[in-house]
Design an enzyme around this catalytic site. Structure first.
Site, PDB file in Angstrom:
ATOM      1  N   PHE C  39       0.951  -1.403   0.031  1.00 42.11           N
ATOM      2  CA  PHE C  39      -0.095  -0.240   0.143  1.00 42.11           C
ATOM      3  C   PHE C  39       0.821   1.083   0.014  1.00 42.11           C
ATOM      4  O   PHE C  39       1.900   1.530   0.930  1.00 42.11           O
ATOM      5  CB  PHE C  39      -0.858  -0.084   1.133  1.00 42.11           C
ATOM      6  CG  PHE C  39      -1.746  -0.989   1.315  1.00 42.11           C
ATOM      7  CD1 PHE C  39      -3.172  -0.923   0.538  1.00 42.11           C
ATOM      8  CD2 PHE C  39      -1.469  -2.469   1.727  1.00 42.11           C
ATOM      9  CE1 PHE C  39      -4.044  -1.909   0.508  1.00 42.11           C
ATOM     10  CE2 PHE C  39      -2.463  -3.290   1.865  1.00 42.11           C
ATOM     11  CZ  PHE C  39      -3.774  -3.409   1.046  1.00 42.11           C
ATOM     12  N   VAL C  77       2.252  -1.648   4.474  1.00 42.19           N
ATOM     13  CA  VAL C  77       2.225  -0.231   4.192  1.00 42.19           C
ATOM     14  C   VAL C  77       3.512   0.480   4.200  1.00 42.19           C
ATOM     15  O   VAL C  77       4.259   0.370   5.204  1.00 42.19           O
ATOM     16  CB  VAL C  77       1.054   0.142   5.339  1.00 42.19           C
ATOM     17  CG1 VAL C  77       0.858   1.649   5.240  1.00 42.19           C
ATOM     18  CG2 VAL C  77      -0.134  -0.625   5.636  1.00 42.19           C
ATOM     19  N   CYS C  78       3.663   1.368   3.529  1.00 42.35           N
ATOM     20  CA  CYS C  78       4.644   2.042   3.242  1.00 42.35           C
ATOM     21  C   CYS C  78       5.194   3.013   4.399  1.00 42.35           C
ATOM     22  O   CYS C  78       4.258   3.794   4.656  1.00 42.35           O
ATOM     23  CB  CYS C  78       5.176   3.053   1.915  1.00 42.35           C
ATOM     24  SG  CYS C  78       6.281   4.125   1.894  1.00 42.35           S
ATOM     25  N   VAL C  79       6.053   2.934   5.083  1.00 44.90           N
ATOM     26  CA  VAL C  79       6.308   3.633   6.164  1.00 44.90           C
ATOM     27  C   VAL C  79       6.473   5.174   5.883  1.00 44.90           C
ATOM     28  O   VAL C  79       5.885   5.942   6.840  1.00 44.90           O
ATOM     29  CB  VAL C  79       7.601   3.172   7.084  1.00 44.90           C
ATOM     30  CG1 VAL C  79       8.895   3.402   6.146  1.00 44.90           C
ATOM     31  CG2 VAL C  79       7.682   4.168   8.281  1.00 44.90           C
ATOM     32  N   ALA C  82       3.253   6.366   5.114  1.00 46.70           N
ATOM     33  CA  ALA C  82       2.126   6.249   6.310  1.00 46.70           C
ATOM     34  C   ALA C  82       2.380   7.410   7.137  1.00 46.70           C
ATOM     35  O   ALA C  82       1.263   7.870   7.806  1.00 46.70           O
ATOM     36  CB  ALA C  82       2.168   4.948   6.974  1.00 46.70           C
TER      37      ALA C  82
END
Lengths: 121, 98, 119
Positions: C39, C77-79, C82
């Site tokens: 994501f 989820v991409c940090v 995010a």
């Protein structure tokens, strides 16, 4: 790494109006660390990402266009721009802030066909 | 190669760019791009003409949702999500024209 | 065949998360593996457990969580994306994990096919 794949990043969106161009560039930089065969393609409004002389002070946004110049240091040297996209926007290779290879639509299509992974944002 | 288009083709460059750039292969229309596959839309002639170079597919659940499932242009192949998966699997690579 | 999936848009606002989910379900039904869904961009908004749609609507977040649980799909989820958008471990839904962009590249290297869903 034994698995070297051909990764192509297709950039079709202008910078600043949306975040896609910036976050796409962040993936490109990470991909370089994985020793993959990376190509960047600029099509349609994506060509505007490479325009020289971007000044973002007035919109209080980070000017990330200088990062394209740093790509060479990450061994990312395959940058391609479609001629038709450039022509349609009144731009020439001299307007761009990095050295690129200008391809015809047909050459661009063939290059896409040769890739293993095509990422678009 | 499979080219996936998801934006309405009227007033958006993705479809035109794909047709201009892509080497002969397959195109799948999904989401708002499914309108391109319907009879009577402004680009019908272009879609028919492009069938020489591309096999064109349309994702039927998206077309059904939009009330136009009975107007698919002749020669455009209707697929469901399973067919979408098969298309991705059958092609060496795919590109979403976002 | 091993599939990797990228979702670039948030839930409800854009159809891409629905399309990606239905693609994953169909792929799994055909006996393929969906090892990871990554994501990115506003797609990170698919991961917040604070989502509460009206009762007569699909729950996109729960649907992803269930897919992860039933089919061992790794929801990443991409940090960086995010953090920009306020998605943290504190509000992360079940089955999602926050990690780096390297996970996206790794997915590209390891999967047989990669499909991007976005705007």
């Amino acid at each position: 790494m034994s698995d070297i794949k051909k990764f192509m990043f297709v950039n079709r969106k202008a910078p600043y109006g949306t975040i896609y161009a910036l976050e796409s560039l962040e993936v490109v930089l990470i991909t370089a660390a994985f020793d993959q065969d990376v190509s960047l393609v600029f099509l349609d409004d994506g060509v505007y990402q490479l325009k020289k002389g971007q000044q973002t002070k007035g919109i209080e946004t980070k000017n990330f266009s200088t990062t394209y110049r740093a790509l060479e240091g990450y061994d990312i040297e395959k940058l391609y721009v479609e001629k038709e996209s450039m022509d349609a926007r009144g731009l020439t290779a001299e307007d761009l802030l990095v050295d690129v290879t200008v391809l015809t639509s047909k050459e661009m299509g063939e290059l896409m066909g040769q890739q293993d992974v095509v990422l678009s944002f | 190669m499979l080219h996936i288009i998801n934006r309405s083709v009227l007033g958006n460059a993705a479809f035109d760019s794909c047709l201009r750039v892509a080497a002969p292969g397959e195109i799948l229309l999904i989401e708002d791009a499914v309108y391109a596959a319907t009879k009577g839309n402004a680009l019908e002639g272009k879609v028919r003409e492009m069938q020489n170079r591309f096999k064109i597919h349309v994702l039927m659940p998206d077309l059904e949702a939009r009330g136009l499932a009975d107007r698919v242009i002749d020669g455009v192949s209707p697929v469901d999500y399973g067919g979408f998966v098969d298309l991705v699997a059958a092609n060496k690579n795919c590109q979403s024209w976002l | 065949m091993k599939f990797g999936i990228v979702v670039n848009e948030g839930p409800y606002q854009h159809q891409s998360s629905d399309s990606a989910y239905l693609f994953c379900k169909a792929a799994i039904a055909k006996g393929h593996n969906v090892d990871r869904v990554f994501f990115y961009h506003d797609g990170v908004n698919n991961a917040t457990k604070l989502t509460e749609p009206p009762q007569d609507d699909r729950n996109i977040v729960n649907r992803w969580s269930k897919l992860a649980e039933e089919h061992k799909v790794d929801l990443v989820v991409c940090v960086a994306a995010a953090m920009r958008r306020g998605i943290r471990d504190e509000n992360l839904a079940t089955g999602f994990r926050i990690s780096g962009l390297g996970q996206l590249v790794e997915m590209g290297v390891q999967s047989d096919r990669l499909v991007v869903f976005g705007d």
